[in-house]
Design an enzyme around this catalytic site. Structure first.
Site, PDB file in Angstrom:
ATOM      1  N   GLY A  16       0.887  -1.143  -0.118  1.00 41.42           N
ATOM      2  CA  GLY A  16      -0.099   0.097  -0.054  1.00 41.42           C
ATOM      3  C   GLY A  16       0.926   1.298  -0.058  1.00 41.42           C
ATOM      4  N   ASP A 138       1.778   1.604   9.330  1.00 41.12           N
ATOM      5  CA  ASP A 138       1.432   0.863  10.386  1.00 41.12           C
ATOM      6  C   ASP A 138       2.696   0.859  11.252  1.00 41.12           C
ATOM      7  OD1 ASP A 138      -0.857   0.447   9.110  1.00 41.12           O
ATOM      8  OD2 ASP A 138      -0.362  -1.733   8.891  1.00 41.12           O
ATOM      9  N   MET A 182      -6.261   2.491  10.209  1.00 42.61           N
ATOM     10  CA  MET A 182      -5.207   1.406   9.720  1.00 42.61           C
ATOM     11  C   MET A 182      -4.333   0.775  10.701  1.00 42.61           C
ATOM     12  SD  MET A 182      -4.634   2.378   5.737  1.00 42.61           S
ATOM     13  CE  MET A 182      -6.158   2.076   4.821  1.00 42.61           C
ATOM     14  N   GLY A 183      -3.960  -0.371  10.529  1.00 40.32           N
ATOM     15  CA  GLY A 183      -2.866  -1.032  11.387  1.00 40.32           C
ATOM     16  C   GLY A 183      -3.369  -2.500  11.683  1.00 40.32           C
ATOM     17  N   GLU A 243      -7.984  -1.343  13.272  1.00 44.05           N
ATOM     18  CA  GLU A 243      -8.476  -2.357  12.379  1.00 44.05           C
ATOM     19  C   GLU A 243      -8.088  -3.670  12.693  1.00 44.05           C
ATOM     20  OE1 GLU A 243      -7.666  -1.633   8.099  1.00 44.05           O
ATOM     21  OE2 GLU A 243      -5.718  -1.916   8.427  1.00 44.05           O
ATOM     22  N   TYR A 311      -6.812   5.497   4.382  1.00 44.48           N
ATOM     23  CA  TYR A 311      -6.912   6.000   2.673  1.00 44.48           C
ATOM     24  C   TYR A 311      -6.442   7.358   2.624  1.00 44.48           C
ATOM     25  CZ  TYR A 311      -8.373   1.111   1.889  1.00 44.48           C
ATOM     26  OH  TYR A 311      -8.530  -0.022   1.846  1.00 44.48           O
ATOM     27  N   ARG A 314      -2.513   7.881   3.498  1.00 49.59           N
ATOM     28  CA  ARG A 314      -1.404   7.150   2.725  1.00 49.59           C
ATOM     29  C   ARG A 314      -0.834   7.808   1.620  1.00 49.59           C
ATOM     30  NH1 ARG A 314      -3.379   1.247   1.326  1.00 49.59           N
ATOM     31  NH2 ARG A 314      -4.557   2.501  -0.365  1.00 49.59           N
TER      32      ARG A 314
END
Length: 428
Positions: A16, A138, A182-183, A243, A311, A314
Protein backbone atom coordinates in the site's frame (compact mmCIF):
# COMPACT_ATOMS: atom_id res chain seq x y z
CA UNK A 1 26.17 11.40 -16.67
CA UNK A 2 25.34 7.75 -16.11
CA UNK A 3 27.90 5.23 -17.30
CA UNK A 4 26.14 2.13 -18.63
CA UNK A 5 29.25 0.05 -17.96
CA UNK A 6 28.61 0.42 -14.24
CA UNK A 7 25.23 -1.23 -14.61
CA UNK A 8 21.57 -0.54 -14.26
CA UNK A 9 19.52 -0.12 -11.09
CA UNK A 10 15.81 -0.92 -10.92
CA UNK A 11 13.26 0.45 -8.44
CA UNK A 12 10.04 -1.38 -7.57
CA UNK A 13 7.32 -0.37 -5.08
CA UNK A 14 5.05 -2.95 -3.44
CA UNK A 15 2.16 -2.94 -0.98
CA UNK A 16 0.00 0.00 0.00
CA UNK A 17 1.02 3.65 -0.41
CA UNK A 18 2.82 5.54 2.34
CA UNK A 19 3.96 9.17 2.52
CA UNK A 20 7.57 9.40 1.39
CA UNK A 21 7.70 6.78 -1.38
CA UNK A 22 8.57 9.45 -3.91
CA UNK A 23 11.26 10.72 -1.57
CA UNK A 24 12.94 7.30 -1.70
CA UNK A 25 12.54 7.04 -5.48
CA UNK A 26 13.99 10.52 -5.87
CA UNK A 27 17.00 10.03 -3.61
CA UNK A 28 17.79 6.57 -5.01
CA UNK A 29 17.68 7.92 -8.56
CA UNK A 30 19.80 10.98 -7.85
CA UNK A 31 22.46 9.08 -5.90
CA UNK A 32 22.60 6.20 -8.39
CA UNK A 33 23.00 8.53 -11.37
CA UNK A 34 25.63 10.56 -9.52
CA UNK A 35 27.53 7.33 -9.01
CA UNK A 36 27.35 6.45 -12.68
CA UNK A 37 24.41 4.04 -12.85
CA UNK A 38 21.43 4.00 -15.15
CA UNK A 39 18.10 3.93 -13.32
CA UNK A 40 14.91 2.22 -14.40
CA UNK A 41 11.56 2.58 -12.66
CA UNK A 42 9.37 -0.54 -12.77
CA UNK A 43 5.68 0.31 -12.83
CA UNK A 44 3.03 -1.24 -10.56
CA UNK A 45 5.22 -3.36 -8.32
CA UNK A 46 6.00 -6.89 -9.48
CA UNK A 47 2.66 -7.25 -11.29
CA UNK A 48 3.87 -6.76 -14.84
CA UNK A 49 7.19 -8.56 -14.44
CA UNK A 50 5.41 -11.58 -12.93
CA UNK A 51 3.18 -11.67 -16.04
CA UNK A 52 6.22 -11.65 -18.32
CA UNK A 53 5.72 -8.03 -19.41
CA UNK A 54 8.92 -5.95 -19.38
CA UNK A 55 7.43 -3.04 -21.32
CA UNK A 56 6.03 -1.31 -18.23
CA UNK A 57 9.26 0.38 -17.20
CA UNK A 58 10.61 3.88 -17.58
CA UNK A 59 14.10 5.34 -17.45
CA UNK A 60 14.46 7.78 -14.60
CA UNK A 61 16.56 10.92 -14.72
CA UNK A 62 17.25 13.54 -12.08
CA UNK A 63 14.82 16.05 -13.69
CA UNK A 64 12.17 13.29 -13.72
CA UNK A 65 12.29 12.69 -9.98
CA UNK A 66 13.47 15.92 -8.37
CA UNK A 67 10.03 17.62 -8.38
CA UNK A 68 8.51 14.65 -6.52
CA UNK A 69 10.84 14.65 -3.53
CA UNK A 70 8.26 16.19 -1.21
CA UNK A 71 5.14 14.87 -2.93
CA UNK A 72 2.81 12.12 -1.77
CA UNK A 73 1.80 9.07 -3.79
CA UNK A 74 4.15 6.92 -5.86
CA UNK A 75 5.19 8.04 -9.33
CA UNK A 76 5.82 4.39 -10.23
CA UNK A 77 2.52 3.14 -8.84
CA UNK A 78 2.36 0.05 -6.66
CA UNK A 79 0.67 -3.34 -6.37
CA UNK A 80 0.36 -6.25 -3.95
CA UNK A 81 1.47 -8.90 -6.46
CA UNK A 82 3.46 -11.62 -4.69
CA UNK A 83 5.82 -13.30 -7.19
CA UNK A 84 7.27 -15.54 -4.47
CA UNK A 85 3.95 -17.40 -4.26
CA UNK A 86 4.34 -19.05 -7.68
CA UNK A 87 7.66 -20.41 -9.03
CA UNK A 88 6.65 -19.47 -12.57
CA UNK A 89 6.02 -15.87 -11.51
CA UNK A 90 9.38 -15.67 -9.75
CA UNK A 91 11.08 -17.12 -12.82
CA UNK A 92 9.35 -14.50 -14.97
CA UNK A 93 10.49 -11.71 -12.64
CA UNK A 94 14.10 -12.91 -12.77
CA UNK A 95 13.95 -13.32 -16.54
CA UNK A 96 12.50 -9.83 -16.92
CA UNK A 97 15.11 -8.23 -14.69
CA UNK A 98 17.86 -10.00 -16.64
CA UNK A 99 16.43 -8.88 -19.98
CA UNK A 100 16.30 -5.31 -18.67
CA UNK A 101 19.94 -5.61 -17.64
CA UNK A 102 19.26 -4.81 -14.01
CA UNK A 103 22.16 -5.62 -11.69
CA UNK A 104 20.89 -3.73 -8.67
CA UNK A 105 17.34 -3.67 -7.29
CA UNK A 106 15.80 -1.38 -4.68
CA UNK A 107 12.47 -2.66 -3.37
CA UNK A 108 10.25 -0.29 -1.40
CA UNK A 109 7.49 -1.81 0.70
CA UNK A 110 6.44 -3.69 3.80
CA UNK A 111 7.12 -7.22 4.99
CA UNK A 112 5.59 -8.95 1.96
CA UNK A 113 7.62 -6.88 -0.49
CA UNK A 114 10.71 -7.49 1.63
CA UNK A 115 10.17 -11.23 1.29
CA UNK A 116 9.66 -10.91 -2.47
CA UNK A 117 12.90 -8.93 -2.66
CA UNK A 118 14.72 -11.52 -0.56
CA UNK A 119 13.59 -14.25 -2.95
CA UNK A 120 14.79 -12.28 -5.97
CA UNK A 121 18.17 -12.02 -4.27
CA UNK A 122 18.23 -15.72 -3.36
CA UNK A 123 17.15 -17.00 -6.78
CA UNK A 124 19.45 -14.63 -8.67
CA UNK A 125 22.40 -16.18 -6.82
CA UNK A 126 24.37 -12.95 -6.64
CA UNK A 127 23.61 -11.71 -10.14
CA UNK A 128 21.17 -9.12 -8.77
CA UNK A 129 22.00 -7.25 -5.61
CA UNK A 130 18.97 -6.22 -3.54
CA UNK A 131 18.32 -3.56 -0.91
CA UNK A 132 14.88 -3.18 0.63
CA UNK A 133 13.62 0.14 2.02
CA UNK A 134 10.94 -0.60 4.65
CA UNK A 135 7.75 1.45 4.51
CA UNK A 136 4.36 1.27 6.14
CA UNK A 137 2.15 3.73 7.95
CA UNK A 138 1.51 0.90 10.45
CA UNK A 139 5.05 1.14 11.93
CA UNK A 140 4.95 -2.61 12.56
CA UNK A 141 8.25 -3.75 11.00
CA UNK A 142 11.04 -4.95 13.33
CA UNK A 143 13.39 -2.01 12.94
CA UNK A 144 15.73 -1.08 15.78
CA UNK A 145 13.93 0.30 18.88
CA UNK A 146 12.67 3.83 18.48
CA UNK A 147 13.14 3.85 14.69
CA UNK A 148 9.84 4.29 12.82
CA UNK A 149 9.03 3.02 9.37
CA UNK A 150 8.86 5.85 6.89
CA UNK A 151 5.38 7.20 6.36
CA UNK A 152 4.23 6.55 9.91
CA UNK A 153 4.99 10.01 11.31
CA UNK A 154 3.23 11.73 8.41
CA UNK A 155 0.18 9.47 8.68
CA UNK A 156 -0.02 10.08 12.42
CA UNK A 157 0.38 13.83 11.92
CA UNK A 158 -2.57 14.14 9.55
CA UNK A 159 -4.58 11.53 11.45
CA UNK A 160 -4.26 13.61 14.61
CA UNK A 161 -5.49 16.70 12.76
CA UNK A 162 -8.60 14.80 11.65
CA UNK A 163 -9.20 13.37 15.13
CA UNK A 164 -8.85 16.79 16.78
CA UNK A 165 -11.31 18.33 14.34
CA UNK A 166 -13.79 15.52 14.95
CA UNK A 167 -13.39 15.91 18.70
CA UNK A 168 -14.40 19.55 18.39
CA UNK A 169 -17.35 18.51 16.21
CA UNK A 170 -18.34 15.88 18.77
CA UNK A 171 -18.27 18.49 21.53
CA UNK A 172 -20.22 21.00 19.44
CA UNK A 173 -22.94 18.56 18.32
CA UNK A 174 -22.97 16.25 21.37
CA UNK A 175 -22.18 13.04 19.56
CA UNK A 176 -19.64 10.23 19.50
CA UNK A 177 -17.23 9.52 16.68
CA UNK A 178 -15.99 5.97 16.15
CA UNK A 179 -12.68 6.19 14.25
CA UNK A 180 -11.17 3.04 12.77
CA UNK A 181 -7.46 3.46 12.12
CA UNK A 182 -5.37 1.37 9.77
CA UNK A 183 -2.98 -1.02 11.45
CA UNK A 184 -3.38 -4.73 10.69
CA UNK A 185 -0.66 -6.30 12.79
CA UNK A 186 0.03 -3.56 15.33
CA UNK A 187 -1.75 -0.62 16.93
CA UNK A 188 0.99 2.00 16.68
CA UNK A 189 -0.97 4.29 14.36
CA UNK A 190 -4.24 4.05 16.29
CA UNK A 191 -2.46 4.62 19.62
CA UNK A 192 -0.36 7.46 18.21
CA UNK A 193 -3.43 9.21 16.83
CA UNK A 194 -5.53 8.59 19.92
CA UNK A 195 -2.83 9.69 22.34
CA UNK A 196 -1.76 12.85 20.50
CA UNK A 197 -5.35 13.94 19.82
CA UNK A 198 -6.49 13.27 23.40
CA UNK A 199 -9.16 10.87 22.16
CA UNK A 200 -11.59 9.69 24.82
CA UNK A 201 -10.63 6.04 24.43
CA UNK A 202 -8.29 4.06 22.18
CA UNK A 203 -8.39 0.29 21.80
CA UNK A 204 -5.67 -1.73 20.07
CA UNK A 205 -5.33 -5.44 19.43
CA UNK A 206 -2.22 -5.84 21.60
CA UNK A 207 -4.29 -5.13 24.70
CA UNK A 208 -6.52 -8.12 23.94
CA UNK A 209 -3.86 -10.68 22.99
CA UNK A 210 -4.60 -14.03 24.58
CA UNK A 211 -8.22 -13.15 25.33
CA UNK A 212 -11.41 -14.46 23.82
CA UNK A 213 -12.09 -11.45 21.62
CA UNK A 214 -15.58 -10.86 20.31
CA UNK A 215 -17.32 -7.95 18.65
CA UNK A 216 -19.38 -7.57 21.82
CA UNK A 217 -16.27 -7.23 24.00
CA UNK A 218 -14.87 -4.46 21.80
CA UNK A 219 -18.20 -2.63 21.81
CA UNK A 220 -18.53 -2.92 25.58
CA UNK A 221 -15.16 -1.20 26.06
CA UNK A 222 -16.50 1.78 24.10
CA UNK A 223 -19.87 1.62 25.87
CA UNK A 224 -18.06 1.67 29.21
CA UNK A 225 -16.39 4.92 28.14
CA UNK A 226 -19.73 6.36 27.06
CA UNK A 227 -21.28 5.54 30.43
CA UNK A 228 -18.34 7.00 32.33
CA UNK A 229 -18.47 10.20 30.26
CA UNK A 230 -22.21 10.42 30.83
CA UNK A 231 -21.66 10.11 34.56
CA UNK A 232 -19.30 13.10 34.24
CA UNK A 233 -22.04 15.08 32.49
CA UNK A 234 -20.60 14.74 28.98
CA UNK A 235 -22.50 13.01 26.20
CA UNK A 236 -19.79 13.16 23.55
CA UNK A 237 -16.41 11.67 22.77
CA UNK A 238 -14.05 10.12 20.25
CA UNK A 239 -13.14 6.43 20.24
CA UNK A 240 -10.16 5.27 18.14
CA UNK A 241 -10.06 1.58 17.25
CA UNK A 242 -7.25 -0.24 15.42
CA UNK A 243 -8.46 -2.24 12.42
CA UNK A 244 -6.26 -5.08 13.67
CA UNK A 245 -9.02 -5.83 16.18
CA UNK A 246 -10.73 -7.59 13.26
CA UNK A 247 -7.85 -10.07 13.17
CA UNK A 248 -8.37 -10.74 16.88
CA UNK A 249 -12.07 -11.45 16.32
CA UNK A 250 -10.95 -13.94 13.70
CA UNK A 251 -12.06 -14.95 10.23
CA UNK A 252 -14.48 -17.65 11.45
CA UNK A 253 -16.45 -15.34 13.75
CA UNK A 254 -16.46 -12.62 11.11
CA UNK A 255 -17.84 -15.01 8.50
CA UNK A 256 -20.60 -16.05 10.90
CA UNK A 257 -21.44 -12.40 11.50
CA UNK A 258 -21.52 -11.68 7.76
CA UNK A 259 -23.79 -14.66 7.15
CA UNK A 260 -26.26 -13.33 9.72
CA UNK A 261 -26.14 -9.87 8.14
CA UNK A 262 -25.63 -10.45 4.39
CA UNK A 263 -24.28 -7.41 2.59
CA UNK A 264 -24.59 -5.20 5.66
CA UNK A 265 -20.95 -4.95 6.69
CA UNK A 266 -19.07 -5.65 3.46
CA UNK A 267 -17.40 -8.89 2.43
CA UNK A 268 -14.77 -11.37 3.55
CA UNK A 269 -11.96 -11.43 0.98
CA UNK A 270 -8.29 -12.45 1.03
CA UNK A 271 -5.44 -10.70 -0.78
CA UNK A 272 -2.55 -12.28 -2.72
CA UNK A 273 -0.65 -12.86 0.51
CA UNK A 274 -3.56 -14.63 2.24
CA UNK A 275 -4.46 -11.65 4.45
CA UNK A 276 -7.99 -10.63 5.22
CA UNK A 277 -8.75 -7.59 3.08
CA UNK A 278 -9.71 -5.43 6.04
CA UNK A 279 -10.73 -2.57 3.76
CA UNK A 280 -13.58 -4.74 2.43
CA UNK A 281 -15.10 -5.04 5.92
CA UNK A 282 -17.05 -2.04 7.21
CA UNK A 283 -15.68 -2.33 10.71
CA UNK A 284 -16.78 1.13 11.82
CA UNK A 285 -20.35 0.51 10.73
CA UNK A 286 -20.26 -2.89 12.39
CA UNK A 287 -19.12 -1.34 15.67
CA UNK A 288 -21.59 1.55 15.51
CA UNK A 289 -24.54 -0.73 14.73
CA UNK A 290 -23.66 -3.18 17.48
CA UNK A 291 -23.08 -0.42 20.03
CA UNK A 292 -26.45 1.13 19.18
CA UNK A 293 -28.19 -2.22 19.73
CA UNK A 294 -26.45 -2.83 23.04
CA UNK A 295 -27.13 0.73 24.22
CA UNK A 296 -30.81 0.24 23.46
CA UNK A 297 -30.83 -2.79 25.75
CA UNK A 298 -29.36 -0.54 28.44
CA UNK A 299 -31.92 2.20 27.87
CA UNK A 300 -29.35 4.60 26.41
CA UNK A 301 -28.95 6.34 23.09
CA UNK A 302 -26.04 8.37 21.72
CA UNK A 303 -25.76 10.04 18.35
CA UNK A 304 -22.82 8.26 16.65
CA UNK A 305 -20.84 8.60 13.44
CA UNK A 306 -18.29 6.06 12.24
CA UNK A 307 -15.30 6.95 10.08
CA UNK A 308 -12.42 4.94 8.63
CA UNK A 309 -9.07 6.68 8.93
CA UNK A 310 -6.27 5.53 6.68
CA UNK A 311 -6.72 5.86 2.94
CA UNK A 312 -6.67 9.66 3.16
CA UNK A 313 -3.36 9.45 5.05
CA UNK A 314 -1.39 7.14 2.76
CA UNK A 315 -0.69 9.54 -0.12
CA UNK A 316 -0.29 12.74 1.89
CA UNK A 317 2.75 14.91 1.22
CA UNK A 318 5.40 13.84 3.73
CA UNK A 319 6.05 16.07 6.72
CA UNK A 320 9.69 17.22 7.12
CA UNK A 321 10.57 14.20 9.26
CA UNK A 322 9.70 11.73 6.49
CA UNK A 323 11.08 13.98 3.74
CA UNK A 324 14.48 13.93 5.43
CA UNK A 325 14.24 10.30 6.52
CA UNK A 326 13.46 8.98 3.05
CA UNK A 327 16.39 10.86 1.57
CA UNK A 328 18.63 9.10 4.06
CA UNK A 329 17.11 5.71 3.23
CA UNK A 330 17.39 6.12 -0.54
CA UNK A 331 20.97 7.29 -0.31
CA UNK A 332 21.77 4.42 2.05
CA UNK A 333 20.25 1.84 -0.31
CA UNK A 334 22.50 2.93 -3.20
CA UNK A 335 25.58 3.21 -1.01
CA UNK A 336 25.02 -0.34 0.24
CA UNK A 337 24.38 -1.82 -3.21
CA UNK A 338 27.68 -0.45 -4.50
CA UNK A 339 29.62 -1.67 -1.48
CA UNK A 340 31.45 -5.03 -1.15
CA UNK A 341 28.90 -6.05 1.51
CA UNK A 342 26.22 -6.34 -1.19
CA UNK A 343 28.07 -9.37 -2.56
CA UNK A 344 27.26 -11.29 0.64
CA UNK A 345 23.68 -10.38 1.56
CA UNK A 346 20.48 -8.76 0.47
CA UNK A 347 19.40 -6.37 3.19
CA UNK A 348 16.77 -4.15 4.74
CA UNK A 349 18.08 -0.58 5.03
CA UNK A 350 17.72 1.09 8.43
CA UNK A 351 19.19 4.20 10.04
CA UNK A 352 20.23 4.30 13.70
CA UNK A 353 21.69 7.37 15.34
CA UNK A 354 22.32 8.98 11.96
CA UNK A 355 24.18 5.97 10.58
CA UNK A 356 23.04 3.44 8.01
CA UNK A 357 22.60 -0.07 9.42
CA UNK A 358 21.94 -2.68 6.70
CA UNK A 359 20.14 -5.69 8.23
CA UNK A 360 20.47 -8.97 6.27
CA UNK A 361 17.19 -10.49 5.06
CA UNK A 362 17.82 -13.70 7.01
CA UNK A 363 17.91 -11.72 10.26
CA UNK A 364 14.71 -9.81 9.51
CA UNK A 365 12.44 -12.41 7.90
CA UNK A 366 11.00 -15.40 9.72
CA UNK A 367 11.60 -18.42 7.45
CA UNK A 368 8.47 -20.14 8.78
CA UNK A 369 6.01 -17.32 8.15
CA UNK A 370 8.01 -15.75 5.28
CA UNK A 371 7.35 -12.35 6.84
CA UNK A 372 9.16 -9.93 9.04
CA UNK A 373 8.38 -10.39 12.69
CA UNK A 374 5.72 -7.83 13.57
CA UNK A 375 6.76 -5.07 15.97
CA UNK A 376 3.86 -4.73 18.37
CA UNK A 377 2.98 -1.99 20.83
CA UNK A 378 4.59 -2.81 24.17
CA UNK A 379 1.64 -2.61 26.54
CA UNK A 380 3.96 -3.14 29.55
CA UNK A 381 5.93 0.07 28.94
CA UNK A 382 5.39 3.62 30.12
CA UNK A 383 4.47 4.86 26.64
CA UNK A 384 1.32 2.74 26.71
CA UNK A 385 0.84 3.36 30.43
CA UNK A 386 0.63 7.10 29.79
CA UNK A 387 -1.94 6.53 27.04
CA UNK A 388 -4.12 4.49 29.38
CA UNK A 389 -3.85 7.01 32.21
CA UNK A 390 -5.43 9.73 30.09
CA UNK A 391 -8.25 7.65 28.59
CA UNK A 392 -11.79 7.77 29.94
CA UNK A 393 -12.74 4.11 30.30
CA UNK A 394 -13.84 1.69 32.96
CA UNK A 395 -11.03 0.74 35.32
CA UNK A 396 -10.77 -1.55 38.32
CA UNK A 397 -10.80 1.51 40.59
CA UNK A 398 -14.31 2.35 39.34
CA UNK A 399 -15.57 -0.95 40.69
CA UNK A 400 -13.60 -0.74 43.95
CA UNK A 401 -14.97 2.69 44.93
CA UNK A 402 -18.56 2.53 46.16
CA UNK A 403 -19.46 6.10 45.19
CA UNK A 404 -18.01 5.73 41.69
CA UNK A 405 -19.81 2.53 40.85
CA UNK A 406 -23.04 3.96 42.21
CA UNK A 407 -22.78 6.95 39.85
CA UNK A 408 -21.97 4.70 36.89
CA UNK A 409 -24.79 2.29 37.66
CA UNK A 410 -27.25 5.18 37.90
CA UNK A 411 -26.56 6.11 34.25
CA UNK A 412 -28.02 2.79 33.10
CA UNK A 413 -30.54 2.53 35.96
CA UNK A 414 -28.85 -0.48 37.56
CA UNK A 415 -27.82 -1.32 41.06
CA UNK A 416 -24.06 -1.38 41.69
CA UNK A 417 -24.23 -5.17 41.86
CA UNK A 418 -25.98 -5.38 38.51
CA UNK A 419 -23.48 -2.99 36.95
CA UNK A 420 -20.60 -5.07 38.27
CA UNK A 421 -22.16 -8.23 36.85
CA UNK A 422 -22.66 -6.58 33.45
CA UNK A 423 -19.36 -4.71 32.99
CA UNK A 424 -16.97 -6.07 35.59
CA UNK A 425 -15.48 -8.56 33.12
CA UNK A 426 -13.91 -5.69 31.18
CA UNK A 427 -11.33 -5.02 33.91
CA UNK A 428 -10.45 -8.61 34.74
Amino acid sequence: MADSTRGKLGIVVGGGPAPGINGVISSVTIEAINRGLEVVGIRDGFKNLAAGDISQVRPLTIPDVAPYYQRGGALLGTSRTNPAKNPDHMAAVLDGLNKLGIKYLVTIGGDDTAYSGSQVYAHAKGAIKVAHVPKTIDNDLPLPPGIPTFGFETARHYGVQVARNLHEDAKTTTRWYILVSMGRAAGHLALGIGKASAATVTLIAEELKGKDVSLELICDVVIGSMIKRKAQGKGYGVAVLAEGLLEEIGEERLRQLMEKNPGKFGNIELDAFGHLRLGEIEFGRMIRTTIASRLKDLGLKFDMVDKDLGYELRCADPIPFDAEYTRNLGYGAVKFLLSPAAEKNGVVITFVGGNMVPCPFQEMIDPATKKMRARLVDITGENYEVARRYMIRLEQSDFDDASRIERLAAVVKMTPAQFRDRFGYLVK
